[in-house]
Design a protein around this motif. Structure first.
Motif, PDB file in Angstrom:
ATOM      1  N   GLU A 180       0.814  -1.213   0.000  1.00 12.96           N
ATOM      2  CA  GLU A 180       0.000   0.000   0.000  1.00 12.96           C
ATOM      3  C   GLU A 180       0.850   1.266   0.000  1.00 12.96           C
ATOM      4  O   GLU A 180       0.542   2.242  -0.664  1.00 12.96           O
ATOM      5  CB  GLU A 180      -0.918  -0.014   1.233  1.00 12.96           C
ATOM      6  CG  GLU A 180      -2.014   1.019   1.236  1.00 12.96           C
ATOM      7  CD  GLU A 180      -2.992   0.876   0.072  1.00 12.96           C
ATOM      8  OE1 GLU A 180      -3.485   1.913  -0.376  1.00 12.96           O
ATOM      9  OE2 GLU A 180      -3.231  -0.255  -0.392  1.00 12.96           O
ATOM     10  N   THR A 181       1.973   1.249   0.744  1.00 11.98           N
ATOM     11  CA  THR A 181       2.738   2.485   0.913  1.00 11.98           C
ATOM     12  C   THR A 181       4.205   2.378   0.504  1.00 11.98           C
ATOM     13  O   THR A 181       4.952   3.316   0.684  1.00 11.98           O
ATOM     14  CB  THR A 181       2.699   2.938   2.382  1.00 11.98           C
ATOM     15  OG1 THR A 181       3.127   1.836   3.179  1.00 11.98           O
ATOM     16  CG2 THR A 181       1.299   3.355   2.798  1.00 11.98           C
ATOM     17  N   SER A 182       4.627   1.242   0.000  1.00 15.43           N
ATOM     18  CA  SER A 182       6.040   1.132  -0.384  1.00 15.43           C
ATOM     19  C   SER A 182       6.137   0.282  -1.659  1.00 15.43           C
ATOM     20  O   SER A 182       5.170  -0.324  -2.086  1.00 15.43           O
ATOM     21  CB  SER A 182       6.844   0.460   0.734  1.00 15.43           C
ATOM     22  OG  SER A 182       6.452  -0.877   0.877  1.00 15.43           O
ATOM     23  N   PHE A 183       7.335   0.298  -2.260  1.00 11.41           N
ATOM     24  CA  PHE A 183       7.520  -0.513  -3.446  1.00 11.41           C
ATOM     25  C   PHE A 183       8.928  -1.059  -3.501  1.00 11.41           C
ATOM     26  O   PHE A 183       9.843  -0.554  -2.851  1.00 11.41           O
ATOM     27  CB  PHE A 183       7.246   0.324  -4.717  1.00 11.41           C
ATOM     28  CG  PHE A 183       8.183   1.482  -4.895  1.00 11.41           C
ATOM     29  CD1 PHE A 183       9.431   1.316  -5.474  1.00 11.41           C
ATOM     30  CD2 PHE A 183       7.804   2.753  -4.473  1.00 11.41           C
ATOM     31  CE1 PHE A 183      10.290   2.393  -5.638  1.00 11.41           C
ATOM     32  CE2 PHE A 183       8.664   3.827  -4.628  1.00 11.41           C
ATOM     33  CZ  PHE A 183       9.914   3.645  -5.210  1.00 11.41           C
ATOM     34  N   THR A 184       9.083  -2.130  -4.279  1.00  7.97           N
ATOM     35  CA  THR A 184      10.390  -2.732  -4.511  1.00  7.97           C
ATOM     36  C   THR A 184      10.581  -2.840  -6.008  1.00  7.97           C
ATOM     37  O   THR A 184       9.674  -3.240  -6.734  1.00  7.97           O
ATOM     38  CB  THR A 184      10.445  -4.168  -3.938  1.00  7.97           C
ATOM     39  OG1 THR A 184       9.914  -4.137  -2.627  1.00  7.97           O
ATOM     40  CG2 THR A 184      11.846  -4.711  -3.917  1.00  7.97           C
ATOM     41  N   VAL A 185      11.773  -2.453  -6.481  1.00 10.46           N
ATOM     42  CA  VAL A 185      12.079  -2.545  -7.895  1.00 10.46           C
ATOM     43  C   VAL A 185      12.951  -3.771  -8.121  1.00 10.46           C
ATOM     44  O   VAL A 185      13.934  -3.977  -7.405  1.00 10.46           O
ATOM     45  CB  VAL A 185      12.829  -1.283  -8.369  1.00 10.46           C
ATOM     46  CG1 VAL A 185      13.231  -1.430  -9.839  1.00 10.46           C
ATOM     47  CG2 VAL A 185      11.979  -0.048  -8.169  1.00 10.46           C
ATOM     48  N   SER A 186      12.555  -4.610  -9.093  1.00 13.42           N
ATOM     49  CA  SER A 186      13.374  -5.775  -9.423  1.00 13.42           C
ATOM     50  C   SER A 186      14.511  -5.336 -10.322  1.00 13.42           C
ATOM     51  O   SER A 186      14.270  -4.775 -11.388  1.00 13.42           O
ATOM     52  CB  SER A 186      12.536  -6.820 -10.157  1.00 13.42           C
ATOM     53  OG  SER A 186      11.380  -7.115  -9.424  1.00 13.42           O
ATOM     54  N   VAL A 187      15.752  -5.532  -9.903  1.00 14.32           N
ATOM     55  CA  VAL A 187      16.893  -5.125 -10.726  1.00 14.32           C
ATOM     56  C   VAL A 187      17.679  -6.339 -11.182  1.00 14.32           C
ATOM     57  O   VAL A 187      17.482  -7.435 -10.693  1.00 14.32           O
ATOM     58  CB  VAL A 187      17.817  -4.151  -9.980  1.00 14.32           C
ATOM     59  CG1 VAL A 187      17.124  -2.820  -9.799  1.00 14.32           C
ATOM     60  CG2 VAL A 187      18.239  -4.704  -8.636  1.00 14.32           C
TER      61      VAL A 187
END
Ligand code: SF4
Length: 397
Positions: A390-397
């Motif tokens: 809801e309030t954060s994200f993770t980027v797949s690198v």
């Protein structure tokens, strides 16, 4: 191989062609025989010529052009359709340029002119939707007094407060103007911007490269060659950019083709462009308001031709703010693989009479894409998949 009968004005054209792409449900067909050799080139992965591009613009067979663009789009991206969660920040609308295409810029000290104090810009960045944004899109006018340091402080201040957010900032026109005002070379200006935290450039201000058209719609801006030179330098120092084209005003098909071919040539050289974004002209509240707005046919065809001609651009965006969400959605079957993002607060095209919302929620974008039968992929600015709560994200690198 599939044997295809194409009927054209009493003639039957028998076409041998590879099977349609696994995602496509019907074979290619057309009532315009000029598209047959173009289809052969597209399916063979051959580059289209200027003459081919003019045929694509000139034909009335939008479904055949769309079939081809969709074929390329699905070969490159399958069913994926990209969007992002971003926020626009326009720090000032004060501008010395007075382009006829523009309803956003204001002269200093005239009604409606504004310039954000840095703290105000930081507060604006933090306001709006609760969903964590992955990108700030920062563009504005050519302010005669704001020092270059203001823009560097803006970016570094945002970076300090939002370290995880990608800074997609400044058009080539702004870069060139700030270089001139600060007496730096374009390269020095870009390097300072990068050091302050700029991660990529949005690609605006390209308009139409044709001198004839540029003299009429934006004669105070850098010319087309300067725009391309600035993009080249940005790519050389490791900053990716997008590229845009403003269409639907006084340009003709030759101007559009010239614009696309110049971008394609630079992309061959640098590989620094990520996405091409055709921008439909909005005439309201501009000195060109006597012109018509673009039609759905023109918008869809522009997306499809862009996909076919710009064979070296990874992505073609149908920017929902300019195209409307409905046209952007349909474009996902006509060559586009991206519809842009949440935006939150769009000013530039709304000053020019855009009737679209100023922002969309993430779930609105997902629905548009799903109802087009595509797979929504939230991306960051560099097209890496984003996973979020809801309030954060993770980027797949
Ligand atoms: S288009 Fe850009 S450079 Fe031209 S007047 Fe508007 S804000 Fe200024």
């Amino acid at each position: 191989m599939t044997t295809l009968l194409v009927e054209f004005r009493g003639w039957v054209i028998i076409e041998q062609m590879p099977n349609a792409h696994p995602f496509q449900t019907h074979p290619f067909q057309t009532d315009d025989p000029r598209l047959i050799p173009i289809k052969d080139k597209v399916l063979a992965g051959e580059r289209l010529t200027e003459a081919d591009a003019l045929v694509l613009y000139g034909t009335g067979d939008i479904l055949a052009v769309g079939w081809l663009a969709n074929w390329v789009r699905e070969r490159m991206h399958g069913d994926k359709a990209y969007f992002n969660v971003n926020r626009h920040i326009n720090p000032t609308n004060v501008c010395v340029a007075a382009c006829r295409l523009c309803a956003f810029g204001r002269k200093k000290d005239t009604p409606g002119a504004y310039t954000m104090a840095l703290e105000e810009a930081f507060q604006t960045a933090a306001s709006g939707y609760t969903e964590a944004v992955t990108e700030f899109h920062i563009v504005g006018g050519l302010h005669p007094d704001l020092p270059f340091q203001y823009f560097l402080d803006l970016v570094s201040g945002l970076k300090e407060r939002f370290p995880q957010v990608h800074m997609k900032a400044f058009t080539m026109v702004e870069v060139a103007y700030l270089a001139k005002r600060s007496k730096l070379t374009i390269r020095e200006t870009l390097v300072k911007m990068k050091e302050a935290g700029v991660d990529s450039l949005p690609g605006g201000g390209a308009e139409i490269f044709s001198d004839r058209v540029r003299h009429i719609i934006c004669d105070h801006k850098i010319d087309g060659d300067q725009w391309l030179d600035t993009a080249r330098l940005a790519h050389q120092i490791g900053l990716k950019s997008n590229a845009t084209m403003l269409y639907g005003h006084i340009e003709d098909d030759e101007d559009r083709v010239d614009h696309l071919l110049k971008l394609r040539a630079l992309q061959d050289e640098t590989g620094g462009f990520q996405t091409f974004i055709p921008l439909a002209f909005h005439p309201a509240n501009t000195p060109l308001q006597h012109l018509f707005t673009t039609t759905g046919m023109d918008d869809i065809k522009q997306i499809a031709v862009s996909r076919l001609v710009l064979d070296n651009f990874p992505h073609i965006k149908s920017y929902w703010q300019m195209m409307t969400p409905k046209i952007a959605q349909i474009s996902l079957r006509f060559g586009a693989d991206d519809i842009d993002g949440t935006v939150v607060e769009e000013k530039i095209y709304h000053d020019a009479g855009a009737t679209t919302p100023q922002g969309l929620r993430r779930h609105d974008l997902v629905r548009l894409i799903q109802e087009a039968g595509r797979e929504p992929i939230e991306r960051d600015t560099l097209y890496r998949p984003v996973t979020r709560t809801e309030t954060s994200f993770t980027v797949s690198v």
